[in-house]
Design an enzyme around this catalytic site. Structure first.
Site, mmCIF file in Angstrom:
data_model
loop_
_atom_site.group_PDB
_atom_site.id
_atom_site.type_symbol
_atom_site.label_atom_id
_atom_site.label_comp_id
_atom_site.label_asym_id
_atom_site.label_seq_id
_atom_site.Cartn_x
_atom_site.Cartn_y
_atom_site.Cartn_z
ATOM 1 N N CYS A 2 0.831 -1.195 0.000
ATOM 2 C CA CYS A 2 0.000 0.000 0.000
ATOM 3 C C CYS A 2 0.873 1.256 0.000
ATOM 4 O O CYS A 2 1.881 1.318 0.685
ATOM 5 C CB CYS A 2 -0.955 0.080 1.184
ATOM 6 N N ARG A 27 3.900 -0.257 -4.917
ATOM 7 C CA ARG A 27 3.647 -0.812 -3.584
ATOM 8 C C ARG A 27 2.322 -1.552 -3.496
ATOM 9 O O ARG A 27 2.025 -2.191 -2.480
ATOM 10 C CB ARG A 27 3.659 0.318 -2.539
ATOM 11 N N TRP A 74 -2.859 -2.636 -1.745
ATOM 12 C CA TRP A 74 -2.580 -4.072 -1.906
ATOM 13 C C TRP A 74 -3.485 -4.741 -0.882
ATOM 14 O O TRP A 74 -3.277 -4.617 0.321
ATOM 15 C CB TRP A 74 -1.101 -4.354 -1.625
ATOM 16 N N ASN A 100 -1.677 2.049 5.681
ATOM 17 C CA ASN A 100 -0.808 0.993 5.164
ATOM 18 C C ASN A 100 -0.479 0.093 6.349
ATOM 19 O O ASN A 100 0.101 0.556 7.325
ATOM 20 C CB ASN A 100 0.476 1.616 4.601
ATOM 21 N N GLY A 101 -0.887 -1.170 6.278
ATOM 22 C CA GLY A 101 -0.584 -2.080 7.387
ATOM 23 C C GLY A 101 -1.783 -2.935 7.715
ATOM 24 O O GLY A 101 -2.625 -3.190 6.847
ATOM 25 N N GLU A 510 16.789 -18.258 -7.821
ATOM 26 C CA GLU A 510 16.456 -16.875 -8.178
ATOM 27 C C GLU A 510 15.904 -16.797 -9.611
ATOM 28 O O GLU A 510 14.945 -16.069 -9.874
ATOM 29 C CB GLU A 510 17.706 -15.994 -7.992
ATOM 30 N N LYS A 514 12.238 -15.308 -10.439
ATOM 31 C CA LYS A 514 12.031 -14.192 -11.379
ATOM 32 C C LYS A 514 10.990 -14.587 -12.422
ATOM 33 O O LYS A 514 10.094 -13.820 -12.741
ATOM 34 C CB LYS A 514 13.326 -13.811 -12.109
ATOM 35 N N GLU A 517 7.363 -14.915 -10.869
ATOM 36 C CA GLU A 517 6.681 -13.712 -10.380
ATOM 37 C C GLU A 517 6.264 -12.762 -11.488
ATOM 38 O O GLU A 517 5.254 -12.080 -11.350
ATOM 39 C CB GLU A 517 7.486 -13.000 -9.284
ATOM 40 N N HIS A 533 16.443 -37.537 -7.569
ATOM 41 C CA HIS A 533 15.773 -38.014 -6.355
ATOM 42 C C HIS A 533 14.285 -37.668 -6.368
ATOM 43 O O HIS A 533 13.650 -37.644 -5.325
ATOM 44 C CB HIS A 533 16.464 -37.442 -5.115
ATOM 45 N N LYS A 632 5.966 -4.211 -3.827
ATOM 46 C CA LYS A 632 7.420 -4.099 -3.700
ATOM 47 C C LYS A 632 7.904 -4.308 -2.278
ATOM 48 O O LYS A 632 8.874 -5.008 -2.059
ATOM 49 C CB LYS A 632 7.870 -2.732 -4.220
HETATM 50 C C1 F6R Z 1 11.392 -10.865 -5.694
HETATM 51 C C2 F6R Z 1 11.266 -9.909 -4.624
HETATM 52 C C3 F6R Z 1 10.822 -10.396 -3.294
HETATM 53 C C4 F6R Z 1 11.628 -9.680 -2.201
HETATM 54 C C5 F6R Z 1 11.094 -10.039 -0.815
HETATM 55 C C6 F6R Z 1 11.930 -9.430 0.280
HETATM 56 O O1 F6R Z 1 11.818 -10.273 -6.871
HETATM 57 O O2 F6R Z 1 11.502 -8.761 -4.823
HETATM 58 O O3 F6R Z 1 10.932 -11.772 -3.169
HETATM 59 O O4 F6R Z 1 12.959 -10.068 -2.326
HETATM 60 O O5 F6R Z 1 9.788 -9.577 -0.698
HETATM 61 O O6 F6R Z 1 11.997 -8.048 0.138
HETATM 62 P P1 F6R Z 1 13.098 -7.201 0.881
HETATM 63 O O7 F6R Z 1 14.411 -7.545 0.271
HETATM 64 O O8 F6R Z 1 12.703 -5.788 0.651
HETATM 65 O O9 F6R Z 1 13.054 -7.590 2.319
#
Ligand code: F6R
Length: 637
Positions: A2, A27, A74, A100-101, A510, A514, A517, A533, A632
């Site tokens: 948010c 956000r 969000w 936000n929260g 990773e 990527k 998501e 396995h 984010k």
């Molecule tokens: C993936 C991504 C998320 C963040 C996760 C932790 O691309 O961005 O998996 O890595 O939400 O976020 P931070 O690093 O801000 O604690």
């Protein structure tokens, strides 16, 4: 999660609010709304879906009001529908609030307020707040839990203070009322909230990019603080009503950082920024005048000896991509600096912490510095270690973050900044590479202190680090077009497997994250040796396998694991060394990277995987920078 914005000043608020929401849309983007106060009217406009829907609704609406709040959502409580969009109001629509929260005790508050005649119109937790403020405006608490009642300054402020004291949870708020047309109130309780200071105008936002175009003078509220913004200035109070003395800081971020600069998406721009990010990290943390004979460490961490000396263990707490970077960190800390290291999901650790180990460095890794689980896990660890009678358990806490102005920096005494500049794309790219750099510096510093590698090896690794920016440029130049073409083949693919071993196993994780998501393709990352396995049963000609096979201890092993996948008809894509005949024989498609020391290879091998996921998602016409259901910074549990 948010985004919150607010404005009080002399300009038309709604335009400034929408501009602010544009920079905060990363956000959350389930719905958006604004409320303004002017000439005795509280005007509220909300729309389901992306911000553009709100902008369309606002088009043509003349709104000269100079005070207002805005929100991009969000969804946590209640579906992403217009009636759940913020701002929320009280029954008489005199007060508007954005949050936000999460308000954990909203159910009981809602029942209490309903019994007093308040009418609710949404399914959200937030809606209790304007009703509660309206209640306290009408019936101030009989025994306000304060010796400094704020009614002389503003009954709105005092009613808000009383309301906030009833809320349980983690939240940031911005509030306006048509009956108090010269006041914007903001609150911070475990969710970020910053105030921008202009000339006769003030701004608030849950993240500084929304404020940056207007002013560099910013005050970040601490937990348990409440502020009143008027055109004359800003007053900050604690929740008991005591006035606090606070001054803004000057930010050194630049508004240009939050523009796409000709790239189609922020994610692509941020992938391309990686050589520069690595250069900045090297300039910040490497001693340029160091040589093998200098008899000192090549790394400038600026961290006290008490934090780093005599370590027996390291534990790292993180989520998502930061957790993957931490796995690379574990490899380095163990193999280079010889410190036993565990990496924990913060969300798991906070409810099932391992027994305390002696002389342990705890590292929280979070690019945003705001991830609720990571912050809560660190706080819990700090508390239980401080409570221990055994001094070997004393807390040694370090944060690694891209936002040195974040909540993380308030929580832990020492922070390493990752210097990547603001990241807007929801999928982390350049901040991941910057986190890797932080782990190189930390592990080499510890290796130097503990004398676990020779100075010749140290010099070799430092030289290798210095080469990385140019090598990253080469990967980007040589692969962009080919990966774009390759992505056409996967428009209808539904499953992908990524495999790697050793220090490149986290890169397989990773790569899979990527892809899932931003392209919504199901993808799994495995340590290559584990395929047989179980997961190998998934393979057939419809499931491409991406293998990371770079020279080093496990190169031949990964090639054999890739051959095993090929024997099951899987299409094989290899992140491989440049000009390597073995790799050319094995793989159907090649994503070559320069040959580097195995320990440094993750910085390069991750890039083709970022490009692959970007191009597949872009090819599918998806919203790369704002993928569905994501936000984010994950500021709720
Ligand atoms: C993936 C991504 C998320 C963040 C996760 C932790 O691309 O961005 O998996 O890595 O939400 O976020 P931070 O690093 O801000 O604690």
């Amino acid at each position: 999660m948010c985004g919150i914005v607010g404005y009080i000043g002399t300009r038309a608020a709604s335009k400034i609010l929408v501009e602010g929401l544009k920079t905060l849309e990363y956000r959350g983007y389930d719905s958006a709304g604004v409320a303004t106060v002017g000439e005795g009217i509280l005007q509220r406009t909300r729309a389901k879906g992306k911000l553009i829907n709100l902008q369309t609704k606002l088009e043509g609406l003349e709104d000269p009001a100079h005070l207002g709040i805005g929100h991009t959502r969000w969804a946590t409580h209640g579906k992403p529908e217009e009636h759940n969009a913020h701002p929320h109001t009280d029954t008489k629509e005199r007060i508007a609030v954005v949050q936000n929260g999460i308000i954990e005790n909203y159910r009981e508050l809602r029942e209490e307020l309903k019994a007093k005649g308040h009418q609710f119109r949404s399914d959200t937790d937030t809606e209790v707040i304007p009703h509660l403020i309206a209640e306290y405006l009408q019936n101030p608490a009989e025994n306000p839990d304060s010796d400094t009642v704020l009614t002389e300054q503003s009954s709105f402020l005092e009613a808000a203070r009383q309301a906030v004291n009833r809320l349980k949870g983690a939240f940031a708020l911005a509030m306006v009322s048509v009956d108090f047309p010269d006041e914007l109130l903001v609150v911070r309780q475990q969710a970020p909230l910053a105030i921008g200071f202009g000339q006769g105008e003030f701004f608030c936002a849950s993240d500084t990019p929304a404020i940056m175009p207007y002013t560099q003078a910013v005050l970040t509220l601490e937990n348990g603080e409440l502020a009143r913004l008027t055109r004359m200035g800003v007053e900050v109070y604690d929740f008991t009503g005591h006035r606090l003395k606070k001054k803004p800081q000057t930010l050194n971020w630049n508004p240009i950082m939050v523009e796409k600069q000709g790239f189609k998406h922020f994610m692509l721009k941020e992938i391309y920024e990686q050589p520069g990010v690595v250069r900045t990290c090297l300039e910040t943390y490497l001693d340029t005048s160091w040589d093998q004979q200098s008899g000192r460490s090549p790394i400038n961490l600026n961290l006290p000896n008490a934090l780093l000396d005599d370590l027996e263990h390291i534990q790292i707490l993180a989520c998502g991509t930061s957790w993957h970077a931490s796995l690379v960190g574990k490899y380095l800390l163990e193999q280079v600096a010889n410190v036993p290291t565990v990496v924990q999901y913060a969300s798991e650790f906070r409810y099932a912490p391992a027994p305390l180990m002696a002389n342990t460095l705890t590292i929280g890794v979070t690019q945003s510095g705001e991830t609720a689980d990571t912050l809560a896990a660190l706080e819990m660890e700090q508390t239980r270690r401080s409570a221990s009678c055994d001094e070997r358990h004393a807390p040694r806490m370090l944060g690694i973050t891209n936002r040195v102005d974040s909540s993380l920096s308030r929580l832990v005494p020492h922070v390493m900044g990752t210097m990547a500049g603001i990241e807007i794309g929801v999928a982390a790219t350049k901040t991941f590479v910057a986190q890797l750099m932080a782990f190189y510096f930390l592990s080499l510093e510890l290796a130097y202190r503990r004398q676990t590698i020779s100075s010749a090896r140290l010099a070799e690794l430092i030289e290798g680090l210095r080469q990385l920016p140019a090598q990253l440029e080469l990967v980007l130049e040589s692969q962009e077009r080919y990966v774009e073409e390759l992505s056409h083949d996967f428009a209808d693919t539904t499953d992908f497997i990524f495999i790697g071993r050793g220090i490149n196993y986290p890169i397989a994780l990773e790569g899979a994250l990527k892809l899932k998501e931003i392209s919504y393709i199901h993808a799994e990352g495995y340590p290559a040796g584990e395929m047989k396995h179980g997961p190998i049963a998934l393979l057939d000609e419809k499931v491409p396998v991406v293998a990371i096979a770079t020279p080093g201890t496990v190169y031949e092993k990964v090639l054999s694991n890739a051959q095993e996948a090929k024997a099951r008809d899987a299409r094989l894509i290899g992140v491989v060394p440049m000009n390597d005949a073995d790799a050319e024989d094995t793989f159907d498609a090649l994503l070559p990277v320069p040959i580097v020391d195995e320990l440094l290879s993750p910085v390069l091998t991750v890039v083709p995987l970022q490009l692959l996921s970007y191009h597949i998602a872009a090819r599918r016409g998806l919203d790369v920078d704002q993928p569905r259901n994501l936000a984010k910074s994950v500021t709720v549990e």
